[in-house]
Design a protein around this motif. Structure first.
Motif: not given
Length: 94
Positions: A25-34
């Motif tokens: 979830d954190e990996l997805f969210a960080s990529g999305y926010l990037r």
């Protein structure tokens, strides 16, 4: 005035940390926010707009909220994105 390039580098380093130790979830969210951070900071740099940290935070938050209103994220993803976003904002303010 705020150095947008340094701010971008700081955000990217933060996001890169999730590649090493983040949950799915954190990996997805960080990529999305990037993408949102790149959009806000990149646009300001291209337009030679000077922004304060508060303005950058406001623009990123506004961009994410608009995407949520447009239905870009599932409910579970919204929680993960908001958690990482809040953590990112605290990291940028240091």
């Amino acid at each position: 005035m705020l150095n947008l390039e340094q701010l971008s580098d700081k955000a990217q380093e933060y996001f890169d940390g999730f590649v090493i130790s983040g949950t799915d979830d954190e990996l997805f969210a960080s990529g999305y926010l990037r993408g949102h951070v790149d959009l806000v900071v990149g646009t300001a740099m291209l337009e030679h707009t000077e922004l304060t940290l508060d303005e950058v935070v406001e623009n990123i938050t506004s961009s994410v909220n608009k995407a949520i209103r447009n239905g870009e994220l599932e409910q579970d993803d919204i929680k993960a994105v908001n958690t990482v976003l809040n953590s990112l904002l605290l990291h940028l303010e240091k």
